[in-house]
Design a protein around this motif. Structure first.
Motif, PDB file in Angstrom:
ATOM      1  N   ALA A 116      -2.906   2.106  12.765  1.00 15.91           N
ATOM      2  CA  ALA A 116      -3.970   1.168  12.859  1.00 15.91           C
ATOM      3  C   ALA A 116      -4.591   0.801  11.661  1.00 15.91           C
ATOM      4  O   ALA A 116      -4.920  -0.473  11.478  1.00 15.91           O
ATOM      5  N   VAL A 117      -4.642   1.395  10.679  1.00 15.08           N
ATOM      6  CA  VAL A 117      -5.212   1.525   9.417  1.00 15.08           C
ATOM      7  C   VAL A 117      -4.043   0.296   8.777  1.00 15.08           C
ATOM      8  O   VAL A 117      -4.702  -0.609   7.940  1.00 15.08           O
ATOM      9  N   ASP A 118      -2.892   0.628   8.833  1.00 15.27           N
ATOM     10  CA  ASP A 118      -1.839  -0.073   8.360  1.00 15.27           C
ATOM     11  C   ASP A 118      -2.167  -1.711   8.731  1.00 15.27           C
ATOM     12  O   ASP A 118      -1.677  -2.546   7.984  1.00 15.27           O
ATOM     13  N   LYS A 119      -2.470  -1.752  10.198  1.00 17.36           N
ATOM     14  CA  LYS A 119      -2.707  -3.021  10.550  1.00 17.36           C
ATOM     15  C   LYS A 119      -4.112  -3.734  10.238  1.00 17.36           C
ATOM     16  O   LYS A 119      -4.559  -4.715  10.704  1.00 17.36           O
ATOM     17  N   GLY A 120      -5.188  -3.058   9.623  1.00 16.36           N
ATOM     18  CA  GLY A 120      -6.171  -3.466   9.273  1.00 16.36           C
ATOM     19  C   GLY A 120      -7.382  -2.969   9.944  1.00 16.36           C
ATOM     20  O   GLY A 120      -8.636  -3.645   9.929  1.00 16.36           O
ATOM     21  N   TYR A 121      -7.291  -2.055  10.913  1.00 19.08           N
ATOM     22  CA  TYR A 121      -8.115  -1.411  11.962  1.00 19.08           C
ATOM     23  C   TYR A 121      -8.529  -0.121  11.371  1.00 19.08           C
ATOM     24  O   TYR A 121      -8.099   0.399  10.463  1.00 19.08           O
ATOM     25  N   GLY A 122      -9.511   0.335  12.084  1.00 21.07           N
ATOM     26  CA  GLY A 122     -10.184   1.746  11.923  1.00 21.07           C
ATOM     27  C   GLY A 122     -10.415   2.315  13.248  1.00 21.07           C
ATOM     28  O   GLY A 122     -10.479   1.599  14.344  1.00 21.07           O
ATOM     29  N   ARG A 129     -14.399  -9.634  15.893  1.00 24.57           N
ATOM     30  CA  ARG A 129     -12.848  -9.691  15.595  1.00 24.57           C
ATOM     31  C   ARG A 129     -12.262  -8.837  16.346  1.00 24.57           C
ATOM     32  O   ARG A 129     -11.817  -7.543  15.974  1.00 24.57           O
ATOM     33  N   PRO A 130     -11.956  -9.080  17.712  1.00 20.14           N
ATOM     34  CA  PRO A 130     -11.375  -8.064  18.496  1.00 20.14           C
ATOM     35  C   PRO A 130      -9.915  -7.658  18.334  1.00 20.14           C
ATOM     36  O   PRO A 130      -9.165  -8.310  17.713  1.00 20.14           O
ATOM     37  N   ILE A 131      -9.468  -6.434  18.592  1.00 21.44           N
ATOM     38  CA  ILE A 131      -8.175  -5.832  18.486  1.00 21.44           C
ATOM     39  C   ILE A 131      -7.669  -6.415  19.845  1.00 21.44           C
ATOM     40  O   ILE A 131      -8.183  -6.701  20.874  1.00 21.44           O
ATOM     41  N   ARG A 132      -6.119  -6.617  19.754  1.00 20.61           N
ATOM     42  CA  ARG A 132      -5.439  -7.372  20.786  1.00 20.61           C
ATOM     43  C   ARG A 132      -4.604  -6.057  21.467  1.00 20.61           C
ATOM     44  O   ARG A 132      -4.340  -5.183  21.107  1.00 20.61           O
ATOM     45  N   ALA A 133      -4.545  -6.226  23.091  1.00 21.79           N
ATOM     46  CA  ALA A 133      -3.946  -5.262  23.710  1.00 21.79           C
ATOM     47  C   ALA A 133      -2.395  -4.932  23.259  1.00 21.79           C
ATOM     48  O   ALA A 133      -1.986  -3.824  23.047  1.00 21.79           O
ATOM     49  N   ASP A 134      -1.749  -6.154  23.101  1.00 18.17           N
ATOM     50  CA  ASP A 134      -0.375  -5.795  22.537  1.00 18.17           C
ATOM     51  C   ASP A 134      -0.366  -5.162  21.186  1.00 18.17           C
ATOM     52  O   ASP A 134       0.737  -4.587  20.840  1.00 18.17           O
ATOM     53  N   GLU A 135      -1.452  -5.156  20.326  1.00 21.28           N
ATOM     54  CA  GLU A 135      -1.307  -4.472  18.889  1.00 21.28           C
ATOM     55  C   GLU A 135      -1.485  -2.931  19.425  1.00 21.28           C
ATOM     56  O   GLU A 135      -1.113  -2.088  18.758  1.00 21.28           O
ATOM     57  N   LEU A 136      -2.451  -2.488  20.439  1.00 20.84           N
ATOM     58  CA  LEU A 136      -2.506  -1.162  20.951  1.00 20.84           C
ATOM     59  C   LEU A 136      -1.030  -0.770  21.585  1.00 20.84           C
ATOM     60  O   LEU A 136      -0.720   0.670  21.206  1.00 20.84           O
ATOM     61  N   VAL A 137      -0.759  -1.410  22.254  1.00 21.01           N
ATOM     62  CA  VAL A 137       0.901  -1.037  22.619  1.00 21.01           C
ATOM     63  C   VAL A 137       1.627  -0.715  21.440  1.00 21.01           C
ATOM     64  O   VAL A 137       2.433  -0.026  21.493  1.00 21.01           O
ATOM     65  N   MET A 186       0.804  -1.269   0.034  1.00 21.70           N
ATOM     66  CA  MET A 186       0.051   0.092  -0.154  1.00 21.70           C
ATOM     67  C   MET A 186       0.868   1.227  -0.026  1.00 21.70           C
ATOM     68  O   MET A 186       1.631   1.313   0.872  1.00 21.70           O
ATOM     69  N   THR A 187       0.657   2.173  -0.819  1.00 19.28           N
ATOM     70  CA  THR A 187       1.223   3.442  -0.942  1.00 19.28           C
ATOM     71  C   THR A 187       0.831   4.351   0.388  1.00 19.28           C
ATOM     72  O   THR A 187      -0.019   4.235   0.856  1.00 19.28           O
ATOM     73  N   PHE A 188       1.734   5.380   0.581  1.00 20.76           N
ATOM     74  CA  PHE A 188       1.464   6.196   1.521  1.00 20.76           C
ATOM     75  C   PHE A 188       0.296   6.996   1.467  1.00 20.76           C
ATOM     76  O   PHE A 188      -0.803   7.328   2.244  1.00 20.76           O
ATOM     77  N   ARG A 189      -0.108   7.375   0.239  1.00 20.21           N
ATOM     78  CA  ARG A 189      -1.489   7.933  -0.166  1.00 20.21           C
ATOM     79  C   ARG A 189      -2.468   6.961  -0.057  1.00 20.21           C
ATOM     80  O   ARG A 189      -3.595   7.461   0.526  1.00 20.21           O
ATOM     81  N   GLU A 190      -2.619   5.838  -0.591  1.00 22.39           N
ATOM     82  CA  GLU A 190      -3.450   4.717   0.145  1.00 22.39           C
ATOM     83  C   GLU A 190      -3.689   4.701   1.249  1.00 22.39           C
ATOM     84  O   GLU A 190      -5.018   4.706   1.842  1.00 22.39           O
ATOM     85  N   LEU A 191      -2.900   4.817   2.249  1.00 25.44           N
ATOM     86  CA  LEU A 191      -2.822   4.599   3.521  1.00 25.44           C
ATOM     87  C   LEU A 191      -3.656   5.664   4.146  1.00 25.44           C
ATOM     88  O   LEU A 191      -4.729   5.672   4.893  1.00 25.44           O
ATOM     89  N   VAL A 192      -3.407   7.092   3.734  1.00 25.37           N
ATOM     90  CA  VAL A 192      -4.124   8.228   4.149  1.00 25.37           C
ATOM     91  C   VAL A 192      -5.566   8.161   3.656  1.00 25.37           C
ATOM     92  O   VAL A 192      -6.171   8.458   4.403  1.00 25.37           O
ATOM     93  N   GLU A 193      -5.646   7.791   2.385  1.00 29.57           N
ATOM     94  CA  GLU A 193      -7.239   7.667   1.866  1.00 29.57           C
ATOM     95  C   GLU A 193      -8.038   6.824   2.751  1.00 29.57           C
ATOM     96  O   GLU A 193      -8.954   6.962   2.770  1.00 29.57           O
ATOM     97  N   ARG A 194      -7.305   5.603   3.360  1.00 29.40           N
ATOM     98  CA  ARG A 194      -8.140   4.893   3.803  1.00 29.40           C
ATOM     99  C   ARG A 194      -8.194   5.195   5.299  1.00 29.40           C
ATOM    100  O   ARG A 194      -9.068   4.356   5.975  1.00 29.40           O
TER     101      ARG A 194
END
Length: 195
Positions: A113-119, A20-28, A1-9
């Protein structure tokens, strides 16, 4: 994913897939990204609380304001709520004000977060006294923002401002969230030298 795509997402998300929970270690890991951001005078006055604990998340949720323009919507329904939160704090023993650090930090955290598939949703409408009580915060910490995070469960459509110029977002009958944005020609006040 390009940086522009990351920003647009990187759109504000207000509905999540709680199955589909997020994990605490991902928040860290996200907070670890924010550690490298620029900081005014390099004071680094921001501190964070992370939680992906379902019981704590259930306590945090009702203390947040969700969408000012969606006046008849009280926030995500059960099954659509965030599965993790990052509470951003100002350590007043390090600085009297966050300056612009909290804006830089929010963007850094959300892009990560977006890079990891979250929002997520950056929320400033917070019942700060009750939230501070949940986490038993010492007085030195001021709650600045809460980032509500999870797997997105709603499509967001960016579109040009309507002819009337309204900036108000809305949810369509198809369930998609619509966000009007100004065009580049409205943002550029000058361009030198002129082409």
């Amino acid at each position: 994913m390009t940086f522009r795509e990351l920003v647009e997402r990187n759109r504000t998300r207000r509905k999540f897939d709680e199955s589909r929970p997020i994990r605490a270690d991902e928040l860290v890991e996200l907070v670890d990204l924010a550690r490298f951001m620029p900081s005014g005078r390099n004071m680094q006055p921001l501190k964070y609380i992370v939680t992906a604990d379902p019981e704590q998340c259930a306590k945090v949720f009702p203390l947040l304001g969700w969408a000012g323009y969606l006046t008849d919507w009280k926030g995500p329904a059960e099954g659509e709520r965030p599965t993790g939160y990052i509470v951003m704090l100002l350590d007043r023993e390090l600085a009297d004000s966050p300056g612009c650090d909290h804006g830089i930090a929010c963007q850094t955290l959300m892009l990560g977060a977006v890079d990891k598939g979250y929002g997520g949703c950056i929320i400033a409408t917070v019942n700060r006294p009750k939230l501070a009580a949940i986490f038993d915060l010492p007085d030195r910490y001021e709650i600045l923002m809460v980032l509500a995070l999870g797997v997105p469960a709603q499509d967001v459509v960016v579109e040009p401002l309507p002819s009337g110029g309204s900036i108000k977002y809305w949810t369509g009958e198809d369930g998609k969230h619509h966000v009007p944005k100004r065009g580049l020609d409205e943002l550029l006040v000058g361009r030198f030298p002129e082409d």
